[in-house]
Design a protein around this motif. Structure first.
Motif, short mmCIF file in Angstrom:
data_model
loop_
_atom_site.label_atom_id
_atom_site.label_comp_id
_atom_site.label_asym_id
_atom_site.label_seq_id
_atom_site.Cartn_x
_atom_site.Cartn_y
_atom_site.Cartn_z
N VAL A 1 0.60 -1.44 -0.13
CA VAL A 1 -0.08 -0.04 -0.03
C VAL A 1 0.95 1.33 0.10
O VAL A 1 0.25 2.46 -0.33
N GLY B 1 0.65 2.97 -3.07
CA GLY B 1 -0.54 3.84 -3.21
C GLY B 1 -0.90 5.19 -2.52
O GLY B 1 -1.58 5.94 -2.84
N ALA B 2 -0.20 5.31 -1.37
CA ALA B 2 -0.02 6.67 -0.70
C ALA B 2 0.88 7.71 -1.47
O ALA B 2 1.76 7.94 -0.85
N ASP C 1 -9.95 3.46 -6.05
CA ASP C 1 -10.67 4.29 -5.16
C ASP C 1 -11.83 4.98 -5.84
O ASP C 1 -12.51 5.80 -5.26
N PRO D 1 -10.50 -0.12 4.22
CA PRO D 1 -10.24 0.91 3.61
C PRO D 1 -9.69 0.47 2.17
O PRO D 1 -9.71 -0.57 1.77
N HIS E 1 -7.87 -0.78 -1.11
CA HIS E 1 -6.87 -1.95 -1.55
C HIS E 1 -7.37 -3.27 -0.61
O HIS E 1 -6.52 -3.96 -0.44
N HIS E 2 -8.45 -3.05 0.10
CA HIS E 2 -8.81 -4.03 1.10
C HIS E 2 -9.12 -5.27 0.11
O HIS E 2 -9.25 -6.39 0.90
N HIS F 1 -3.81 -7.69 3.60
CA HIS F 1 -4.29 -7.16 4.43
C HIS F 1 -4.97 -7.92 5.53
O HIS F 1 -5.40 -9.16 5.29
N LYS G 1 -12.50 8.39 -0.91
CA LYS G 1 -11.21 7.83 -1.18
C LYS G 1 -11.16 6.85 -0.03
O LYS G 1 -10.11 5.78 0.08
N ARG H 1 -5.81 9.31 5.26
CA ARG H 1 -6.50 7.97 4.82
C ARG H 1 -5.86 7.15 5.43
O ARG H 1 -4.46 6.89 5.73
N VAL I 1 -4.66 3.39 5.39
CA VAL I 1 -4.32 2.73 4.39
C VAL I 1 -4.05 1.16 4.63
O VAL I 1 -3.99 0.14 3.74
N ASP J 1 -1.69 7.73 5.78
CA ASP J 1 -0.87 8.16 4.96
C ASP J 1 -0.36 9.81 4.97
O ASP J 1 0.46 10.26 4.09
#
Length: 501
Positions: free
Chosen positions: A74, A77-78, A118, A143, A145-146, A151, A271, A280, A282, A297
């Motif tokens: 993740v 992605g941040a 997202d 959140p 990417h779940h 995760h 988001k 957020r 993450v 993030d």
């Protein structure tokens, strides 16, 4: 088993006298092959054992680096925000663009491409305004990417403390370095006196902080920021998503300003879940022996006071700020001179003032209506009683914040003498409805501040006709058109004797 059987045959074979040289040579060759094969099998077993031991070490390392496992996919992605945007966050303690995201009078400032995971049309992200028909978890799940298997909750509970998890992770090195500068905090996060919740900013979050030359925040300021990322209550992901505010370890230095520990606002945005409208979440549910860690993030900066937040949002509150300035109330709420311990400010937006009509607005902002304007604005201010969606602090009560049921009613006395605001709060899952005086509603809830909380309202609140206000009051304004005379009639008793802040 195959090695043992071959070895048992060797003595028996050597006991026979075999005169045929060819047969003997064949037997000898076969025996050597059996032995060599046995040796190869032993070598294979040893190699397998070494691999198993190696895998065991890897499993152990993964257990130690559970935070890494959760964050490794993740961090990319941040993405880093523009420095000028985060400069405002870092300086002011809030993101002026995301503060009003999702309100009824403003759509979203967020622009996401349709192919982005997202995007609200993503199958796991239905529009956030559709409440579930039951008090269950939100339909959009964890959140962003779940959907990826890295995760939690697949991670089991680590045998490390939350501090040890952070200090061993490759993605929270900067946070760990800061925490290490405070031995008392290290000891606390290694202890078992509480089940902590840590909202851990990943390393890329620190890259968003604008550079100010050689200027470095004081050690006291950094400690406040660190404490604002930690709660001594246990908030796994499910509880976070069903909360509206979360208490932290940070308490403003002047107890007369807030009177309790500063809280974080939880918000479900386009988001995904966010804290204080901009940071957020993450990664979730990295469990330690004494708590849980969630990755975020962006750093969480302790918020400014109510007046500063109003000033930072001229696009929504310019009319309100003008009124506060003309009546002298802005200087009062921006000052530490008047005694108060927390409070609630029901802030009407520009659109709310517009709904009053041009005649009433013209009167209010004329020199003849200034006293009426002051009385009207005082009806929006509550001191010493801080009302969050899911918690209530009363400065006259020494107890901690009272936990509230899914539905409850309060009558909050305002600074307009003898007049209260009737508040009805209904919560269902991650969604909430806050009604004021049976008509107006809160469109943006729980705008945390250093001296209280802001609840943005859809209408300017006008006092009821019957003295006393509250749930027994009569003549609540229900949005009908009022003449200037009718408006003056409601406020006439207070224009000369309104309660001073």
């Amino acid at each position: 088993m195959r090695i043992t059987s071959a070895a048992a045959l060797l003595p028996l074979a050597s006991a026979f006298v075999i005169f045929d040289a060819e047969v003997f040579n064949n037997l000898e060759t076969s025996s050597r092959r059996v032995i060599e094969k046995g040796q190869n099998i032993v070598a294979d077993v040893e190699e397998s054992a070494r691999n198993a031991i190696g895998k065991g070490h890897q499993v152990f390392e993964k257990t130690q680096n559970a935070l890494d496992d959760a964050l490794e996919k993740v961090v990319d992605g941040a993405k880093t925000t523009r420095e000028d945007v985060y400069n405002r966050i870092h300086k002011a303690g809030c993101d002026v663009e995301s503060w009003l995201e999702g309100s009824s009078f403003e759509n979203s400032f967020v622009t996401i491409s349709e192919d982005h995971p997202d995007h609200p049309d993503h199958p796991h992200h239905p529009p956030p305004h559709h409440p579930p028909p039951h008090d269950g978890p939100p339909h959009h799940g964890p959140p962003p990417h779940h959907g990826k298997p890295h995760h939690p909750p697949h991670h089991g509970k680590s045998n490390l403390t939350v501090y040890e998890l952070i200090s061993k992770s490759n993605y929270t090195t900067k946070l760990a370095k800061l925490i290490d500068e405070y031995p008392d905090l290290v000891e606390k996060l290694n202890g078992t006196k509480a089940n902590f919740t840590i909202f851990a900013p990943i390393d890329s979050a620190f890259e968003k902080i604008p550079h100010h030359g050689d200027h470095k925040p004081s050690k006291e300021a950094i400690e406040k920021v660190l404490l604002y990322h930690i709660s001594d209550s246990f908030y796994p992901a499910g509880r976070v998503l069903h909360s509206y505010t979360i208490p932290t370890l940070y308490e403003p230095s002047d107890p007369d300003l807030l009177g309790h520990k500063q809280r974080l606002t939880v918000r479900v945005t386009l988001k995904g879940p966010a804290l204080n409208f901009y940071s957020r979440i993450v990664a979730v549910n990295i469990f330690g022996t004494n708590g849980v860690i969630h990755g975020i993030d962006s750093l969480l900066i302790p918020p400014p006071n109510v007046a500063s937040i109003i000033d930072l949002l001229p696009g929504e509150f310019s009319t309100l700020e003008l009124g506060l300035g003309k009546t002298g109330l802005f200087d009062k709420i921006n000052s530490t001179e008047y005694e108060h311990s927390g409070g609630t400010f029901f802030a009407p937006s520009n659109f709310a003032f517009k709904k009053l009509g041009p005649k009433i607005n013209a009167f209010l902002f004329s020199k003849y209506g200034q006293k009426y304007l002051k009385a009207l604005l005082e009806y929006h201010i509550v001191v010493d009683k801080t009302l969050y969606t899911d918690a209530f602090y009363d400065a006259k009560d020494d107890k901690d914040a009272a936990t509230r049921p899914p539905y409850y009613h309060l009558d909050l006395p305002t600074t307009l003498e003898g007049k209260s605001i009737a508040v009805d709060i209904t919560r269902y899952g991650p969604f909430v409805s806050v009604r004021l005086n049976g008509f107006s509603r809160v469109t943006v809830h729980d705008g945390v501040a250093s001296d209280g909380v802001i609840q943005v309202v859809s209408d300017v609140l006008i006092p009821p006709k019957k003295p006393g206000g509250g749930k027994d009051a009569e003549g609540f304004w229900q949005g009908e058109e009022l003449s200037v005379e009718e408006f003056k009639e409601r406020l006439q008793p207070f224009v000369d004797e309104s309660m001073e802040l």
